[in-house]
Design a protein around this motif. Structure first.
Motif, PDB file in Angstrom:
ATOM      1  N   ILE A  39       0.928  -0.860  -0.316  1.00 24.82           N
ATOM      2  CA  ILE A  39       0.075  -0.240  -0.054  1.00 24.82           C
ATOM      3  C   ILE A  39       0.766   1.249   0.351  1.00 24.82           C
ATOM      4  O   ILE A  39       0.538   2.304   0.064  1.00 24.82           O
ATOM      5  CB  ILE A  39      -0.809   0.122   1.170  1.00 24.82           C
ATOM      6  CG1 ILE A  39      -0.171  -0.451   2.540  1.00 24.82           C
ATOM      7  CG2 ILE A  39      -1.755  -1.549   0.999  1.00 24.82           C
ATOM      8  CD1 ILE A  39      -1.428  -0.308   3.412  1.00 24.82           C
ATOM      9  N   GLY A  40       2.258   1.043   0.501  1.00 28.54           N
ATOM     10  CA  GLY A  40       3.055   2.396  -0.479  1.00 28.54           C
ATOM     11  C   GLY A  40       4.372   2.020   0.940  1.00 28.54           C
ATOM     12  O   GLY A  40       4.043   1.340   1.803  1.00 28.54           O
ATOM     13  N   GLU A  41       5.104   3.324   1.493  1.00 26.18           N
ATOM     14  CA  GLU A  41       6.143   3.041   1.555  1.00 26.18           C
ATOM     15  C   GLU A  41       5.410   3.660   3.439  1.00 26.18           C
ATOM     16  O   GLU A  41       5.040   4.835   3.624  1.00 26.18           O
ATOM     17  CB  GLU A  41       7.389   3.555   1.402  1.00 26.18           C
ATOM     18  CG  GLU A  41       8.501   2.803   0.405  1.00 26.18           C
ATOM     19  CD  GLU A  41       9.097   3.614  -0.153  1.00 26.18           C
ATOM     20  OE1 GLU A  41       9.784   4.931   1.006  1.00 26.18           O
ATOM     21  OE2 GLU A  41      10.375   3.079  -1.348  1.00 26.18           O
ATOM     22  N   ILE A  42       6.007   3.165   4.809  1.00 23.09           N
ATOM     23  CA  ILE A  42       5.632   3.379   5.853  1.00 23.09           C
ATOM     24  C   ILE A  42       7.438   3.799   6.342  1.00 23.09           C
ATOM     25  O   ILE A  42       8.582   2.658   6.386  1.00 23.09           O
ATOM     26  CB  ILE A  42       4.293   2.476   6.340  1.00 23.09           C
ATOM     27  CG1 ILE A  42       3.706   3.821   8.052  1.00 23.09           C
ATOM     28  CG2 ILE A  42       4.770   1.653   6.497  1.00 23.09           C
ATOM     29  CD1 ILE A  42       2.096   2.985   7.901  1.00 23.09           C
ATOM     30  N   ARG A  44      10.131   2.086   9.601  1.00 25.76           N
ATOM     31  CA  ARG A  44       9.546   1.028  10.093  1.00 25.76           C
ATOM     32  C   ARG A  44       8.874   0.939  11.342  1.00 25.76           C
ATOM     33  O   ARG A  44       7.797  -0.824  11.780  1.00 25.76           O
ATOM     34  CB  ARG A  44      11.455   0.851  10.169  1.00 25.76           C
ATOM     35  CG  ARG A  44      11.800  -0.339  10.833  1.00 25.76           C
ATOM     36  CD  ARG A  44      13.715  -0.632  10.885  1.00 25.76           C
ATOM     37  NE  ARG A  44      14.057  -1.694  11.511  1.00 25.76           N
ATOM     38  CZ  ARG A  44      14.164  -1.937  11.914  1.00 25.76           C
ATOM     39  NH1 ARG A  44      15.412  -0.697  13.376  1.00 25.76           N
ATOM     40  NH2 ARG A  44      15.104  -3.543  12.341  1.00 25.76           N
ATOM     41  N   GLY A  45       8.995   1.415  12.454  1.00 29.05           N
ATOM     42  CA  GLY A  45       8.326   0.960  13.387  1.00 29.05           C
ATOM     43  C   GLY A  45       7.013   0.703  13.605  1.00 29.05           C
ATOM     44  O   GLY A  45       5.992  -0.246  13.447  1.00 29.05           O
ATOM     45  N   LEU A  46       5.833   1.457  12.875  1.00 32.60           N
ATOM     46  CA  LEU A  46       5.018   1.292  12.571  1.00 32.60           C
ATOM     47  C   LEU A  46       4.408   0.506  11.184  1.00 32.60           C
ATOM     48  O   LEU A  46       3.195   0.470  11.587  1.00 32.60           O
ATOM     49  CB  LEU A  46       3.959   2.993  11.824  1.00 32.60           C
ATOM     50  CG  LEU A  46       2.824   2.660  11.734  1.00 32.60           C
ATOM     51  CD1 LEU A  46       2.570   3.116  13.357  1.00 32.60           C
ATOM     52  CD2 LEU A  46       2.307   4.542  10.749  1.00 32.60           C
ATOM     53  N   GLY A  47       5.134   0.328  10.224  1.00 31.28           N
ATOM     54  CA  GLY A  47       5.091  -0.857   9.530  1.00 31.28           C
ATOM     55  C   GLY A  47       5.128  -2.222  10.189  1.00 31.28           C
ATOM     56  O   GLY A  47       4.279  -3.200   9.673  1.00 31.28           O
ATOM     57  N   VAL A  48       6.312  -2.439  11.015  1.00 31.36           N
ATOM     58  CA  VAL A  48       6.095  -3.204  11.386  1.00 31.36           C
ATOM     59  C   VAL A  48       5.345  -4.226  12.384  1.00 31.36           C
ATOM     60  O   VAL A  48       4.757  -5.228  12.312  1.00 31.36           O
ATOM     61  CB  VAL A  48       7.240  -4.296  11.491  1.00 31.36           C
ATOM     62  CG1 VAL A  48       8.223  -5.209  12.222  1.00 31.36           C
ATOM     63  CG2 VAL A  48       8.556  -4.008  10.384  1.00 31.36           C
ATOM     64  N   TRP A  49       5.478  -3.663  13.362  1.00 33.00           N
ATOM     65  CA  TRP A  49       4.748  -3.669  14.605  1.00 33.00           C
ATOM     66  C   TRP A  49       2.859  -3.134  14.417  1.00 33.00           C
ATOM     67  O   TRP A  49       2.305  -3.215  15.643  1.00 33.00           O
ATOM     68  CB  TRP A  49       5.404  -2.926  15.927  1.00 33.00           C
ATOM     69  CG  TRP A  49       6.639  -4.207  15.836  1.00 33.00           C
ATOM     70  CD1 TRP A  49       7.979  -3.217  15.057  1.00 33.00           C
ATOM     71  CD2 TRP A  49       7.108  -4.962  15.770  1.00 33.00           C
ATOM     72  NE1 TRP A  49       8.882  -3.951  15.670  1.00 33.00           N
ATOM     73  CE2 TRP A  49       8.406  -4.850  16.018  1.00 33.00           C
ATOM     74  CE3 TRP A  49       5.890  -6.461  16.907  1.00 33.00           C
ATOM     75  CZ2 TRP A  49       8.935  -6.028  16.119  1.00 33.00           C
ATOM     76  CZ3 TRP A  49       7.147  -7.189  17.123  1.00 33.00           C
ATOM     77  CH2 TRP A  49       8.227  -7.728  16.857  1.00 33.00           C
TER      78      TRP A  49
END
Length: 102
Positions: A39-42, A44-49
């Motif tokens: 859905i796009g780039e985000i 690291r912390g938010l995208g993984v956890w």
């Protein structure tokens, strides 16, 4: 009452899978590197956890609802728990597929 325990066990398995995948994705990315999701780039912390912790909070809410439900309501709550758990795990694996690929 047995449906409550089966639902709990199902969520434990799903959450273990989700947090294991998140831990693996965390190890494969560098600090400060954005995570590329479908859905796009985000970040690291938010995208993984984000999704595993949101699923954990949702599972706690459903577990409380399962404790109060009786009769047909208990069956409905179990159905919701049994369908949402694997769907959330599949959603997380789909979102992290770019990071988790060898």
């Amino acid at each position: 009452m047995i449906l409550t325990y089966i639902g709990d066990a199902l969520w434990v398995l799903v959450l273990a899978t989700m947090f294991g995948a998140a831990r693996q994705a965390w190890g494969r990315t560098r600090p400060g590197e954005p995570v590329r999701l479908p859905i796009g780039e985000i970040g690291r912390g938010l995208g993984v956890w984000a999704l595993p912790f949101a699923a954990f909070a949702f599972s706690l809410w459903l577990a409380l609802r399962a404790r109060d439900a009786e009769g047909e309501a208990a069956l409905i709550v179990f159905g919701v728990r049994a369908t949402t758990a694997p769907l959330l795990a599949l959603l997380q694996l789909w979102l992290l597929k770019g990071v988790l690929r060898p």
